[in-house]
Design a protein around this motif. Structure first.
Motif: not given
Length: 360
Positions: A323, A326-328, A332
Motif C-alpha cells: 500500500a 502504490w501511494e508513492t 489507490a
C-alpha cells in the motif's frame, strides 16, 4: 598368369600392387563380419561395391567442412537481424569459447560431444548461467554448420542444459523507492522522472526504457507501447503510465545518455550497490500483493505464462508495504483492477490531462 597380368595392368594406373588390392578387399570383408556369411560371389561383389560407394561419399563429406573458428564467426554474421547489444553478447561468448586451447582451428566435423563439453567447462565452468548461455551459442553454431553442410550432426544436443538456481531478488522497500523519487526531483535528474516511473510502476526494463521514443507514449490514454524492437524478448506489450501526476513538460521525456544518467541517479539516491532489474521485481511483487490480479500482471510484464512470474518475480510482501509503495505513485487500492482500472487511474487522470495540454 594372364589374369595376374591383367590385374597388374589395371592397378598400374593407381600405383597399387595385386597384394595391396587383395589386402584391402580382405580388410573390407573382415570389417563386414556376418554380413558376408553365405554370400555368393556376385552378392559379395555387389556388397563390396556398396561399401566403396558409401565410403567414398563419407570421405568427400568429411572434407567439406571448416574450422570451428570460421563456422562460429559465420554464424554470428548470419544474425544481422539481432539488435546490436545481442550481437555484442554473441561475439563475447564466441570469443571466450575460441580462446580454449586447441579448439579454434579444429574442423567442425571432427568435434565430438566430449570436445564441446571440455570447451564449455573451460570457458564457463565457474558460472552455471554463463555455461547455459554458452551451450546455447555453441548449439547455434553447429545448427548453422548443419545448414551449410559442414557437419552432419549437432554434438551439443547431447549436452544437458544445466539447471540455474535463480537468486531471489527482494523488492525495494517503500523508503528506498522514496529516496529514488526524491533524487529524481533534483534539477539535474528531472528528465529521469518518467523513466523511473516506468520502471517502478510499469515494470519496464531499463534497456526497454532507454529505447523508447516519444511516439511510443500515449499521454491521452495513459499508456506506453513497448514495441517488439524495443522489447527484450521481441514481443510487444502495452504498459499503463503511473506516477507522473504533477510533472512538467521537461520531465516527461527520455533523455540522451540514458545509462549514464540512470547510474548517476542511483548514486545520488545513496545506492552503492544495485541489483539489475530490481525495479521490475519491485513492481511485480507489490502489484501482486496489492491487486491480486495475476493475469493482468502477466500481460504488463510481457510473460507468455505465469510460470516465470511465480518462480522468479513474486516475493512475499506485506500489504502495508504494498500500500505504501502504490501511494508513492498516487495509486489507490482498486480491488483487482490496476492498470487500466480504477486503481491505476485514480492518481493518473489529472496528470494525464495536464500532460496532454503540455504536449499539445
Amino acid at each position: 598368369m594372364k589374369k595376374n597380368c591383367i590385374a597388374k595392368g589395371l592397378l598400374g594406373e593407381v600405383n597399387l600392387s595385386v597384394t595391396d588390392a587383395s589386402r584391402l578387399v580382405l580388410e573390407m570383408i573382415e570389417s563386414l563380419g556376418e554380413y558376408v556369411v553365405s554370400k555368393s560371389r556376385c552378392e559379395l561383389l555387389a556388397l563390396l561395391r556398396s561399401v566403396i560407394r558409401e565410403g567414398a561419399a563419407a570421405v568427400k563429406a568429411a572434407e567439406h567442412t571448416v574450422p570451428l573458428r570460421v563456422a562460429a564467426w559465420a554464424s554470428v554474421e548470419a544474425r544481422q537481424h539481432l539488435r546490436a547489444s545481442s550481437r555484442r553478447d554473441l561475439r563475447h561468448f564466441v570469443r571466450r569459447m575460441l580462446r580454449v586451447d586447441e579448439v579454434a582451428d579444429k574442423p567442425l566435423r571432427s568435434l565430438t560431444t566430449a570436445d564441446c563439453k571440455r570447451m564449455l567447462s573451460a570457458a564457463f565452468g565457474n558460472s552455471p548461467s554463463s555455461y547455459k548461455k554458452g551451450r546455447a551459442v555453441l548449439h547455434s553454431v553447429f545448427a548453422y554448420g548443419m545448414r551449410q553442410e559442414w557437419v552432419d550432426a549437432n554434438p551439443v544436443a547431447r549436452i544437458e542444459t544445466p539447471t540455474v538456481q535463480e537468486t531471489p531478488i527482494s523488492p525495494l522497500l517503500p523508503e528506498e523507492v522514496e529516496r529514488l523519487r526524491r533524487a529524481a526531483k533534483r534539477p539535474e535528474f528531472r528528465d529521469m522522472q518518467l523513466s523511473l516511473c516506468l520502471m517502478l510502476y510499469g515494470g519496464v526494463r531499463p534497456t526497454e526504457v532507454s529505447r523508447l521514443q516519444n511516439s511510443d507514449i500515449n499521454w491521452e490514454d495513459g499508456q506506453v507501447i513497448i514495441r517488439p524492437l524495443a522489447s527484450k524478448t521481441g514481443g510487444g506489450r502495452v504498459v499503463p503510465l503511473r506516477g507522473i501526476s504533477g510533472m512538467s513538460r521537461e520531465e516527461l521525456l527520455i533523455p540522451r545518455n540514458w545509462q549514464r544518467k540512470w547510474q548517476a541517479l542511483r548514486r545520488a539516491a545513496g545506492f552503492t550497490q544495485w541489483v539489475p532489474d530490481v525495479c521490475r521485481h519491485t513492481f511485480a511483487t507489490y502489484h501482486a500483493a496489492r491487486f491480486r490480479n495475476l493475469p493482468e500482471l502477466q500481460l504488463e510484464m510481457g510473460h507468455r505464462d505465469m510460470g516465470l512470474l511465480r518462480s522468479r518475480y513474486m516475493m512475499p510482501a506485506l500489504q502495508k508495504q504494498a500500500a505504501a509503495f502504490w501511494e508513492t505513485a498516487g495509486v489507490a487500492s482498486g480491488g483487482g483492477r490496476s492498470a487500466r482500472g480504477r486503481s491505476a487511474r485514480g492518481g493518473l487522470v489529472g496528470g494525464m490531462a495536464a500532460a496532454s495540454e503540455i504536449l499539445i
